[in-house]
Design an enzyme around this catalytic site. Structure first.
Site, PDB file in Angstrom:
ATOM      1  N   HIS A   1      -8.348   7.583   1.772  1.00  0.00           N
ATOM      2  CA  HIS A   1      -7.440   6.878   2.672  1.00  0.00           C
ATOM      3  C   HIS A   1      -6.277   7.365   2.161  1.00  0.00           C
ATOM      4  CE1 HIS A   1      -5.864   4.927  -1.469  1.00  0.00           C
ATOM      5  NE2 HIS A   1      -6.454   4.986  -1.601  1.00  0.00           N
TER       6      HIS A   1
ATOM      7  N   ASP B   1      -3.059   6.251   2.801  1.00  0.00           N
ATOM      8  CA  ASP B   1      -2.187   5.167   1.890  1.00  0.00           C
ATOM      9  C   ASP B   1      -2.107   5.143   0.851  1.00  0.00           C
ATOM     10  OD1 ASP B   1      -4.814   3.501   2.352  1.00  0.00           O
ATOM     11  OD2 ASP B   1      -3.746   1.713   1.297  1.00  0.00           O
TER      12      ASP B   1
ATOM     13  N   ASP C   1      -5.056   8.479  -6.217  1.00  0.00           N
ATOM     14  CA  ASP C   1      -5.152   7.985  -5.428  1.00  0.00           C
ATOM     15  C   ASP C   1      -4.467   8.106  -4.212  1.00  0.00           C
ATOM     16  OD1 ASP C   1      -6.471   5.474  -5.484  1.00  0.00           O
ATOM     17  OD2 ASP C   1      -5.188   3.926  -5.612  1.00  0.00           O
TER      18      ASP C   1
ATOM     19  N   GLU D   1      -6.285   0.583   2.905  1.00  0.00           N
ATOM     20  CA  GLU D   1      -7.330   0.996   1.800  1.00  0.00           C
ATOM     21  C   GLU D   1      -6.631  -0.215   0.603  1.00  0.00           C
ATOM     22  OE1 GLU D   1      -9.103   1.443  -1.879  1.00  0.00           O
ATOM     23  OE2 GLU D   1      -7.400   1.498  -1.059  1.00  0.00           O
ATOM     24  N   GLU D   2      -5.202   0.310   0.277  1.00  0.00           N
ATOM     25  CA  GLU D   2      -5.002  -0.769  -0.777  1.00  0.00           C
ATOM     26  C   GLU D   2      -4.507  -2.409  -0.247  1.00  0.00           C
ATOM     27  OE1 GLU D   2      -4.676   0.759  -3.717  1.00  0.00           O
ATOM     28  OE2 GLU D   2      -4.434   2.733  -3.915  1.00  0.00           O
TER      29      GLU D   2
ATOM     30  N   GLU E   1     -12.492   8.469  -4.381  1.00  0.00           N
ATOM     31  CA  GLU E   1     -11.406   7.670  -5.274  1.00  0.00           C
ATOM     32  C   GLU E   1     -11.387   8.574  -6.822  1.00  0.00           C
ATOM     33  OE1 GLU E   1      -9.667   5.086  -5.073  1.00  0.00           O
ATOM     34  OE2 GLU E   1      -9.887   4.067  -3.255  1.00  0.00           O
TER      35      GLU E   1
END
Length: 374
Positions: free
Chosen positions: A69, A71, A101, A133-134, A161
């Protein structure tokens, strides 16, 4: 570009969850297209952010997805030693929001592109980069819906991740909801004329607390810590002053479910308690904020064996945090977690990643490419 240069560029985009990501998407697309790679920018329904999907090799053959991801969480916490959106090096540590992350994984995958394109692949490697995603994996479902049009059924997806470059086979699912109760305001001296929304929410909160307690009794899955599903009330707000009957009260709850349990189902008693307040004259709103399923990949799955060989580490059975991997699995794609960095560094001031972790990830991607040439 070298790996650290790419990471520096990615960190420089403040692609905070819930905001426009056009700048980072545009840069990644231009970088990939400079190698002659076919890139699909897939706008989401929000209108100001998009997923990105790119294929290296024959799209009509089954291959592997590298998923991450774009974001990051906000960087408003006190404790940052410098600008969180400017990569800062101190020895082997590279500091910045999203280093672990999970822009470190994106950078490693992008740094491997020259090796991926150096000679033809028999099986493709796809790059699938998502947004939001967050916020509960809100972007990737739109990408997954397009997957049948973008490539042949994949052999598997590696979700990068931060895992210390150790593959992970399972994680819990999650569902989060917001409950808003609206009553009737008035002076606190005449409670008979109002409807106290905070009082009404007390029953809903008690249902959440009771459910949380019941879940500790099982069912259990020893691969997780804790070994049971869980539920918590995360935020609650309501009222204006002590002498005003509160008209509105809002509660946010989340459930995390072990494999085999629908996380949304764990919220049922909380929702029932909220809906019951309608009979007493309150208006009730129920909103699912996010929901994604658990991941459960068999240790004997080919993807698990492959990642064990590529990393030189036996896969870890499970973690309790969640990722997009469960959504890939629900879409029919075997998925596994494996990426550089440490989840314990995420969402904290002075988030960092090690240059050795980045190098190990790039090496893993290039080793995967070598398998795709065989």
């Amino acid at each position: 570009m070298q790996l650290v240069e790419i990471l520096q560029k990615l960190i420089g985009f403040p692609s905070v969850v819930g905001t426009s990501n056009g700048a980072i998407v545009g840069w990644i697309a231009a970088y990939l297209r400079s190698f002659g790679i076919d890139v699909h920018i897939l706008p989401g329904p929000e209108g100001d952010r998009a997923n990105l999907f790119a294929t290296i090799g024959p799209a009509d053959q089954s291959g592997y997805i590298l998923s991450g991801h774009m974001d990051v969480v906000p960087a408003r916490e006190a404790g940052w030693s410098a600008d969180p959106f400017v990569l800062r090096a101190e020895g082997e540590r590279l500091y910045g929001r999203g280093t672990s992350d999970m822009k470190g994984f994106l950078a490693a995958a992008l740094a491997a592109v020259p090796a991926l394109t150096a000679s033809p692949l028999v099986r493709p490697v796809h790059l699938a980069f998502s947004y939001d995603e967050e916020a509960g994996c809100r972007g990737v479902p739109h990408l997954l819906a397009r997957l049948p049009d973008l490539c042949a059924p994949p052999l598997g997806a590696v979700i990068g991740e931060p895992s210390g470059m150790q593959a992970i086979l399972a994680h819990k699912g999650k569902a989060a909801a917001r409950i808003t109760i609206k009553g009737r305001s008035g002076h606190s001296s005449r409670p008979d004329l109002g409807l106290n929304a905070v009082h009404a929410m007390a029953g809903v909160l008690n249902a959440a607390i009771s459910t949380a307690k019941d879940l500790t009794q099982g069912p259990f899955d020893g691969a997780f810590e804790p070994s049971y599903s869980s539920l918590q009330a995360g935020t609650i707000s309501g009222g204006q002053a002590v002498n005003i009957i509160p008209e509105v009260c809002t509660l946010e709850v989340e459930a995390r479910a072990i494999s085999g349990i629908d996380p949304v189902s764990l919220l049922a008693l909380v929702r029932d308690a909220a809906e019951a307040e309608k009979a007493r004259g309150f208006a009730v709103e129920w909103e699912i904020l996010s929901a994604y399923p658990a991941l459960s990949l068999a240790p004997t799955a080919p993807l698990a064996g492959l990642l064990g060989e590529l990393t030189g580490k036996a896969p870890l059975a499970a973690v309790s945090y969640g990722t997009e991997a469960g959504l890939y699995q629900r879409a029919g794609v075997d998925a596994i977690i494996c990426g550089p960095g440490d989840i314990a560094r995420a969402h904290k001031p002075d988030e960092f990643i090690l240059t050795s972790e980045l190098a190990a990830c790039q090496a893993m991607v290039e080793a995967l490419a070598a398998r795709c040439r065989a």
